[in-house]
Write an enzyme that holds these catalytic residues in place. Structure first.
Site, PDB file in Angstrom:
ATOM      1  CG  HIS A 191      -1.812  -1.251   1.212  1.00  0.00           C
ATOM      2  ND1 HIS A 191      -2.846  -1.434   0.318  1.00  0.00           N
ATOM      3  CD2 HIS A 191      -1.788  -2.371   1.981  1.00  0.00           C
ATOM      4  CE1 HIS A 191      -3.428  -2.601   0.552  1.00  0.00           C
ATOM      5  NE2 HIS A 191      -2.800  -3.194   1.543  1.00  0.00           N
ATOM      6  CB  CYS A 245      -3.122  -7.705   4.427  1.00  0.00           C
ATOM      7  SG  CYS A 245      -3.746  -6.706   3.070  1.00  0.00           S
ATOM      8  CB  CYS A 295     -30.352  -1.702  26.188  1.00  0.00           C
ATOM      9  SG  CYS A 295     -30.290  -2.551  27.773  1.00  0.00           S
ATOM     10  CG  HIS A 296     -28.325  -0.521  22.700  1.00  0.00           C
ATOM     11  ND1 HIS A 296     -27.675   0.509  23.342  1.00  0.00           N
ATOM     12  CD2 HIS A 296     -27.757  -1.672  23.148  1.00  0.00           C
ATOM     13  CE1 HIS A 296     -26.721   0.002  24.113  1.00  0.00           C
ATOM     14  NE2 HIS A 296     -26.756  -1.309  24.033  1.00  0.00           N
ATOM     15  NE  ARG A 313     -19.729  -1.327  25.101  1.00  0.00           N
ATOM     16  CZ  ARG A 313     -20.370  -1.952  26.090  1.00  0.00           C
ATOM     17  NH1 ARG A 313     -20.217  -3.259  26.246  1.00  0.00           N
ATOM     18  NH2 ARG A 313     -21.154  -1.303  26.903  1.00  0.00           N
ATOM     19  CB  CYS A 341     -23.651  -6.041  24.874  1.00  0.00           C
ATOM     20  SG  CYS A 341     -23.785  -4.256  24.813  1.00  0.00           S
TER      21      CYS A 341
END
Lengths: 284, 109, 139
Positions: free
Chosen positions: A103, A137, A203-204, A241, A245
């Site tokens: 790259h 990669c 919850c969300h 995460r 949860c």
């Protein structure tokens, strides 16, 4: 209209004003380094049946935490971006290559990539996250060892690459070959699990903008990941995460890098279509 | 040397003579407080950066003594007076004996 | 079993006693830390300013700023921490102002104290109470 629960929350935490309709001690507009304005509030994507608007998790944080993200120097997540810049040139593996070997344009080659990930990948025959591409990669081109999904090197690299898309709106594709995984992700999102018998949505979606003990519940958007959390003072991956949860609701988490979490990542990302990529964000 | 320690400093590139400038510093460090226990219940010994200092052309700007209550990835913001062009030298001393330094130049014109 | 109101009161009383003792111990450790800095000298409450959030979202990273024009050094004390010492700023010749900001750990809701030693040998002291919230999932 949201905001109805905020009066009781306002005594505990200082809450945003316009979006949430109360006092105005914390900021509403996320401008980074005084020059890059983030979209932190957007009309909900058409597929979202139960929401009118989507909000960045940044809006749910206290003004002190918000401030940490408004300047790249004050943002502690950026030290890991610096580490990834160094890592970019490190030669590893049997092929004697670094990221820079292929790259040549640097991380800037990946401007926009964060906005469309995770995505269907024909070659892989499934949904691929940024972590998958980085490890591809590493293992195929560099002939080096794969990084663990949430290794510090991995979260730092996803932060560096994600930063190239900062400010651009999330725009993951949910149709075509991605639709199967997207449906699976949606199913997981609404499926109650664990000893507390809760789904992501409880919850969300149903209760965002209310307080869960002393925490101000957000919509659980992923546009700010990898996120530097004050809780553990490091960058956190999306799958990490999710795992946290699931543990909180006393469920057995899926594995990081599992097809279930890739599907959930796609679905949750699609719930944030239209919000700016903020990575590297600062959250509680 | 503790692994992955990376200093960052922010200093303006230029200033007028006598200007007061804002300097920010951040270093990646775990700042093990000595208050935590490992999974076997044993105390994890303290391992922190115990001193941070900033000097300009050999004269001190600020020296900070740190204890375990400074957060992971210690951050400091402070002000310096710059009478002339020169170099700011930043030094962090680790409990393990490591010393991390970085230098930033400023041009006064 | 179901807790009765009486059980709750008894438990509460026990907890209050248990919490009371260490707070006393911390207070005295803080006093000692301050005395070690001032040599026991009296402190004025003018000439020093401490900025800290009223409520910290997470006790791991609490931003604080302190300023005391004319100070040679400023000490920060977290009275509710197991070890109250936080840090000491010593200002040198090229210091642009006698102020500094950092991020600190607070073990719980408590008073944060700042004491400045002035160039004339006097001392100034101020404090600020920071509430540290205990999170649900995020904390």
């Amino acid at each position: 209209m949201i905001g109805s629960n905020l009066l009781r929350a306002a005594s505990i935490a200082t809450i945003a004003s316009l979006a949430f309709g109360t006092t105005a001690a914390n900021a509403q507009s996320l401008v980074i380094n005084d020059e890059e304005t983030m979209i932190t509030q957007a009309p909900a994507a058409a597929h979202l049946e139960n929401l009118d608007e989507v909000f960045s998790g940044w809006l749910f944080r206290t003004s002190e935490t918000q401030t940490l993200q408004m300047d790249d120097f004050d943002n502690p997540g950026m030290i890991f971006v610096d580490q990834a810049i160094d890592q970019w040139d490190v030669v590893e593996g049997a092929a004697g290559k670094s990221c820079a070997s292929c790259h040549e344009g640097g991380p800037a080659e990946f401007a926009g990539l964060r906005t469309v990930l995770p995505r269907w990948d024909e070659e892989a025959g499934g949904i691929q996250s940024m972590e998958d591409y980085i490890n591809k990669c590493r293992t195929e081109r560099m002939e080096a060892d794969a990084w663990k999904w949430s290794a510090s090197t991995m979260t730092a690299m996803t932060a560096l690459i994600g930063l190239e898309s900062r400010g651009m709106p999330v725009d993951v594709a949910i149709d075509g070959p991605a639709s199967g995984a997207w449906e699976l992700g949606k199913e997981i999102y609404y499926q109650r699990v664990g000893q507390l018998d809760m789904a992501c949505a409880n919850c969300h979606e149903d209760n965002y903008d209310t307080m869960i003990r002393a925490d101000h519940l957000s919509q659980g958007q992923t546009n700010g990941f990898p996120a530097y959390r004050l809780k553990n003072a490091k960058l956190n991956s999306i799958h990490g995460r999710f795992k946290g949860c699931m543990k909180n609701i006393r469920a057995t988490p899926f594995a990081e890098g599992s097809d279930e979490f890739r599907a959930l990542e796609l679905y949750v990302a699609s719930r944030g279509n239209g919000l700016s990529v903020e990575g590297t964000s600062v959250r509680n | 040397m503790a692994s992955g320690v990376k200093p960052r400093v922010k200093v303006p590139k230029t200033a007028a003579a006598g200007d007061v400038i804002i300097i920010k510093t951040l270093i990646s460090h775990k700042m093990e407080s000595g208050q935590r226990k490992d999974s076997d219940g044993n105390n994890i010994p303290q391992s922190i950066i115990n001193t941070f200092s900033c000097d300009f052309n050999g004269q001190n700007v600020i020296t900070v003594e740190l204890h375990g209550a400074i957060s992971t990835n210690p951050y400091f913001q402070f002000k310096a007076t710059v009478p002339e062009s020169g170099d700011f030298v930043f030094t962090w001393n680790d409990d393990d004996g490591s010393v991390y330094t970085t230098t930033k130049s400023i041009v006064v014109g | 079993m179901d807790y009765t109101r009486r059980d709750a009161l008894i438990l509460g009383a026990g907890a209050a006693t248990a919490v009371f003792m260490p707070i006393q111990a911390f207070a005295s450790a803080s006093d000692d830390a301050i005395a070690a800095f001032t040599g026991g000298a009296a402190t004025s409450d003018a000439g020093i300013e401490l900025t800290a959030p009223e409520i910290a979202e997470n006790g791991n990273t609490v931003p604080v700023a302190v300023s005391a024009p004319g100070a040679v050094s400023i000490i920060l004390i977290a009275t509710g921490n197991p070890n109250p010492d936080v840090c000491t700023f010593n200002f040198g010749q090229f210091s642009g102002s006698q102020s500094g900001s950092t991020r600190i750990r607070l073990a719980g809701t408590q008073e944060v104290v700042a004491v400045a030693k002035m160039a004339d040998g006097s001392y100034a002291q101020t404090s600020s109470v920071v509430k540290v919230t205990i999170g649900g999932c995020g904390g």
